[in-house]
Motif scaffolding. Structure first.
Motif, PDB file in Angstrom:
ATOM      1  N   THR A 105       0.838  -1.199   0.000  1.00 13.32           N
ATOM      2  CA  THR A 105       0.000   0.000   0.000  1.00 13.32           C
ATOM      3  C   THR A 105       0.876   1.252   0.000  1.00 13.32           C
ATOM      4  OG1 THR A 105      -1.804  -1.142   1.122  1.00 13.32           O
ATOM      5  CG2 THR A 105      -1.774   1.263   1.294  1.00 13.32           C
ATOM      6  N   ALA A 106       1.905   1.275   0.839  1.00 14.57           N
ATOM      7  CA  ALA A 106       2.813   2.428   0.892  1.00 14.57           C
ATOM      8  C   ALA A 106       3.505   2.622  -0.457  1.00 14.57           C
ATOM      9  CB  ALA A 106       3.840   2.241   1.999  1.00 14.57           C
ATOM     10  N   MET A 107       3.924   1.556  -1.076  1.00 21.30           N
ATOM     11  CA  MET A 107       4.579   1.653  -2.380  1.00 21.30           C
ATOM     12  C   MET A 107       3.608   2.196  -3.428  1.00 21.30           C
ATOM     13  SD  MET A 107       6.422  -1.391  -4.462  1.00 21.30           S
ATOM     14  CE  MET A 107       8.122  -1.040  -4.819  1.00 21.30           C
ATOM     15  N   HIS A 108       2.368   1.736  -3.364  1.00 19.96           N
ATOM     16  CA  HIS A 108       1.335   2.198  -4.292  1.00 19.96           C
ATOM     17  C   HIS A 108       1.130   3.706  -4.143  1.00 19.96           C
ATOM     18  CE1 HIS A 108      -2.753   2.666  -5.946  1.00 19.96           C
ATOM     19  NE2 HIS A 108      -2.389   1.674  -6.734  1.00 19.96           N
ATOM     20  N   ILE A 109       1.073   4.178  -2.906  1.00 19.52           N
ATOM     21  CA  ILE A 109       0.895   5.608  -2.638  1.00 19.52           C
ATOM     22  C   ILE A 109       2.089   6.395  -3.173  1.00 19.52           C
ATOM     23  CG2 ILE A 109       0.814   7.327  -0.778  1.00 19.52           C
ATOM     24  CD1 ILE A 109      -0.886   5.222   0.799  1.00 19.52           C
ATOM     25  N   GLU A 110       3.309   5.898  -2.940  1.00 21.82           N
ATOM     26  CA  GLU A 110       4.501   6.579  -3.443  1.00 21.82           C
ATOM     27  C   GLU A 110       4.479   6.685  -4.970  1.00 21.82           C
ATOM     28  OE1 GLU A 110       7.923   4.544  -1.963  1.00 21.82           O
ATOM     29  OE2 GLU A 110       7.545   5.121   0.111  1.00 21.82           O
ATOM     30  N   ILE A 111       4.066   5.605  -5.625  1.00 18.72           N
ATOM     31  CA  ILE A 111       4.002   5.627  -7.093  1.00 18.72           C
ATOM     32  C   ILE A 111       2.950   6.626  -7.559  1.00 18.72           C
ATOM     33  CG2 ILE A 111       3.372   4.265  -9.132  1.00 18.72           C
ATOM     34  CD1 ILE A 111       4.770   1.875  -7.723  1.00 18.72           C
ATOM     35  N   ASP A 112       1.797   6.646  -6.885  1.00 11.46           N
ATOM     36  CA  ASP A 112       0.759   7.619  -7.243  1.00 11.46           C
ATOM     37  C   ASP A 112       1.271   9.050  -7.065  1.00 11.46           C
ATOM     38  OD1 ASP A 112      -1.086   5.727  -7.988  1.00 11.46           O
ATOM     39  OD2 ASP A 112      -2.253   5.828  -6.123  1.00 11.46           O
ATOM     40  N   GLU A 113       2.033   9.300  -5.973  1.00 14.79           N
ATOM     41  CA  GLU A 113       2.603  10.631  -5.752  1.00 14.79           C
ATOM     42  C   GLU A 113       3.622  10.966  -6.839  1.00 14.79           C
ATOM     43  OE1 GLU A 113       4.164  10.413  -1.787  1.00 14.79           O
ATOM     44  OE2 GLU A 113       2.212  10.769  -0.860  1.00 14.79           O
ATOM     45  N   CYS A 114       4.391  10.002  -7.242  1.00 13.69           N
ATOM     46  CA  CYS A 114       5.376  10.203  -8.300  1.00 13.69           C
ATOM     47  C   CYS A 114       4.679  10.553  -9.609  1.00 13.69           C
ATOM     48  CB  CYS A 114       6.223   8.937  -8.465  1.00 13.69           C
ATOM     49  SG  CYS A 114       7.497   9.038  -9.732  1.00 13.69           S
ATOM     50  N   ILE A 115       3.632   9.817  -9.930  1.00 14.92           N
ATOM     51  CA  ILE A 115       2.895  10.047 -11.172  1.00 14.92           C
ATOM     52  C   ILE A 115       2.223  11.412 -11.161  1.00 14.92           C
ATOM     53  CG2 ILE A 115       0.893   9.295 -12.522  1.00 14.92           C
ATOM     54  CD1 ILE A 115       1.642   6.406 -11.691  1.00 14.92           C
ATOM     55  N   SER A 116       1.627  11.768 -10.027  1.00 20.51           N
ATOM     56  CA  SER A 116       0.875  13.024  -9.954  1.00 20.51           C
ATOM     57  C   SER A 116       1.761  14.243  -9.739  1.00 20.51           C
ATOM     58  CB  SER A 116      -0.171  12.947  -8.836  1.00 20.51           C
ATOM     59  OG  SER A 116       0.483  12.958  -7.571  1.00 20.51           O
ATOM     60  N   GLY A 117       3.029  14.033  -9.398  1.00 23.69           N
ATOM     61  CA  GLY A 117       3.922  15.149  -9.132  1.00 23.69           C
ATOM     62  C   GLY A 117       3.611  15.822  -7.812  1.00 23.69           C
ATOM     63  N   ALA A 118       2.940  15.101  -6.916  1.00 25.66           N
ATOM     64  CA  ALA A 118       2.604  15.654  -5.602  1.00 25.66           C
ATOM     65  C   ALA A 118       3.887  15.975  -4.848  1.00 25.66           C
ATOM     66  CB  ALA A 118       1.765  14.650  -4.823  1.00 25.66           C
ATOM     67  N   PRO A 119       3.847  16.965  -3.972  1.00 19.31           N
ATOM     68  CA  PRO A 119       5.053  17.333  -3.213  1.00 19.31           C
ATOM     69  C   PRO A 119       5.518  16.178  -2.330  1.00 19.31           C
ATOM     70  CG  PRO A 119       3.123  18.469  -2.364  1.00 19.31           C
ATOM     71  CD  PRO A 119       2.691  17.754  -3.607  1.00 19.31           C
ATOM     72  N   LEU A 120       6.814  16.116  -2.111  1.00 16.83           N
ATOM     73  CA  LEU A 120       7.384  15.089  -1.254  1.00 16.83           C
ATOM     74  C   LEU A 120       6.907  15.259   0.176  1.00 16.83           C
ATOM     75  CD1 LEU A 120      11.091  15.172  -2.485  1.00 16.83           C
ATOM     76  CD2 LEU A 120       9.345  13.509  -3.072  1.00 16.83           C
ATOM     77  N   ALA A 121       6.953  14.193   0.902  1.00 16.76           N
ATOM     78  CA  ALA A 121       6.642  14.258   2.325  1.00 16.76           C
ATOM     79  C   ALA A 121       7.651  15.186   2.995  1.00 16.76           C
ATOM     80  CB  ALA A 121       6.717  12.857   2.940  1.00 16.76           C
ATOM     81  N   ALA A 122       7.252  15.811   4.089  1.00 11.50           N
ATOM     82  CA  ALA A 122       8.118  16.768   4.774  1.00 11.50           C
ATOM     83  C   ALA A 122       9.471  16.156   5.107  1.00 11.50           C
ATOM     84  CB  ALA A 122       7.432  17.270   6.032  1.00 11.50           C
ATOM     85  N   GLU A 123       9.489  14.976   5.613  1.00 13.76           N
ATOM     86  CA  GLU A 123      10.739  14.300   5.955  1.00 13.76           C
ATOM     87  C   GLU A 123      10.701  12.876   5.394  1.00 13.76           C
ATOM     88  OE1 GLU A 123      12.037  14.612  10.024  1.00 13.76           O
ATOM     89  OE2 GLU A 123      10.891  16.454  10.266  1.00 13.76           O
ATOM     90  N   PRO A 124      11.030  12.711   4.109  1.00 12.79           N
ATOM     91  CA  PRO A 124      10.985  11.362   3.548  1.00 12.79           C
ATOM     92  C   PRO A 124      12.098  10.501   4.139  1.00 12.79           C
ATOM     93  CG  PRO A 124      11.933  12.892   1.966  1.00 12.79           C
ATOM     94  CD  PRO A 124      11.455  13.708   3.135  1.00 12.79           C
ATOM     95  N   THR A 125      11.825   9.210   4.196  1.00 10.55           N
ATOM     96  CA  THR A 125      12.867   8.275   4.622  1.00 10.55           C
ATOM     97  C   THR A 125      13.929   8.236   3.537  1.00 10.55           C
ATOM     98  OG1 THR A 125      11.859   6.370   3.544  1.00 10.55           O
ATOM     99  CG2 THR A 125      11.117   6.853   5.798  1.00 10.55           C
ATOM    100  N   PRO A 126      15.117   7.740   3.829  1.00  7.70           N
ATOM    101  CA  PRO A 126      16.145   7.646   2.785  1.00  7.70           C
ATOM    102  C   PRO A 126      15.667   6.865   1.552  1.00  7.70           C
ATOM    103  CG  PRO A 126      17.142   7.289   4.933  1.00  7.70           C
ATOM    104  CD  PRO A 126      15.659   7.357   5.149  1.00  7.70           C
ATOM    105  N   ASP A 127      14.939   5.789   1.777  1.00 10.90           N
ATOM    106  CA  ASP A 127      14.427   5.017   0.642  1.00 10.90           C
ATOM    107  C   ASP A 127      13.408   5.828  -0.162  1.00 10.90           C
ATOM    108  OD1 ASP A 127      15.987   2.796   1.117  1.00 10.90           O
ATOM    109  OD2 ASP A 127      14.438   1.723   2.253  1.00 10.90           O
ATOM    110  N   GLN A 128      12.540   6.567   0.543  1.00 14.03           N
ATOM    111  CA  GLN A 128      11.568   7.407  -0.166  1.00 14.03           C
ATOM    112  C   GLN A 128      12.281   8.491  -0.964  1.00 14.03           C
ATOM    113  OE1 GLN A 128       9.226   8.562   3.289  1.00 14.03           O
ATOM    114  NE2 GLN A 128       7.454   7.414   2.511  1.00 14.03           N
TER     115      GLN A 128
END
Length: 141
Positions: A105-128
């Protein structure tokens, strides 16, 4: 009763019954000459074996539980111990699958954010952060 009748009453094959006997799941089977002689308790035992297999038990896990004592009784305590062990394993597998589902689910959300160009999380993890950098690079090419 002979093996053919036991097979018919228990809904299994004579070959499977011979295999159960070789593993020791049926205890000491009485014989008359070359013929195996079974009783109604053997029908129940074969049905329990089949039920246990349908619940995920392997035959070698059942050997100790299906050993008969001197009175011809099954080892009920061992059967219960095996059931509890199997239940614990199932609970662990459920927890593992739930963890995988959450990660998917988290990976799906990250991909959706990548596709939509949504702003990054305030403090992404190193992997994010690596993933978002990959997304940005992939979108620019």
């Amino acid at each position: 009763m002979y093996i053919g009748e036991l097979a018919k009453l228990s809904g299994t094959s004579a070959k499977a019954i011979r295999h159960y006997e070789n593993l020791g799941l049926l205890g000491q089977v009485e014989r008359q000459g070359v013929y195996r002689i079974y009783d109604l308790q053997d029908v129940q035992v074969v049905q329990w074996i089949k039920q246990a297999q349908s619940l995920g038990f392997r035959l070698n896990e059942l050997v100790a539980a299906f050993q008969k004592d001197a009175d011809g009784q099954l080892n009920w305590q061992e059967m219960n111990r095996q059931i509890e062990f199997k239940r614990s394993a199932i609970c662990q597998e459920i927890a593992h699958l739930q963890s995988l589902e959450a990660r998917l689910t988290a990976m799906h959300i990250e991909i959706d954010e990548c596709i939509s160009g949504a702003p990054l999380a305030a403090e992404p993890t190193p992997d994010q952060a690596k993933f978002y950098a990959f997304c940005a690079e992939a979108q620019s090419t």
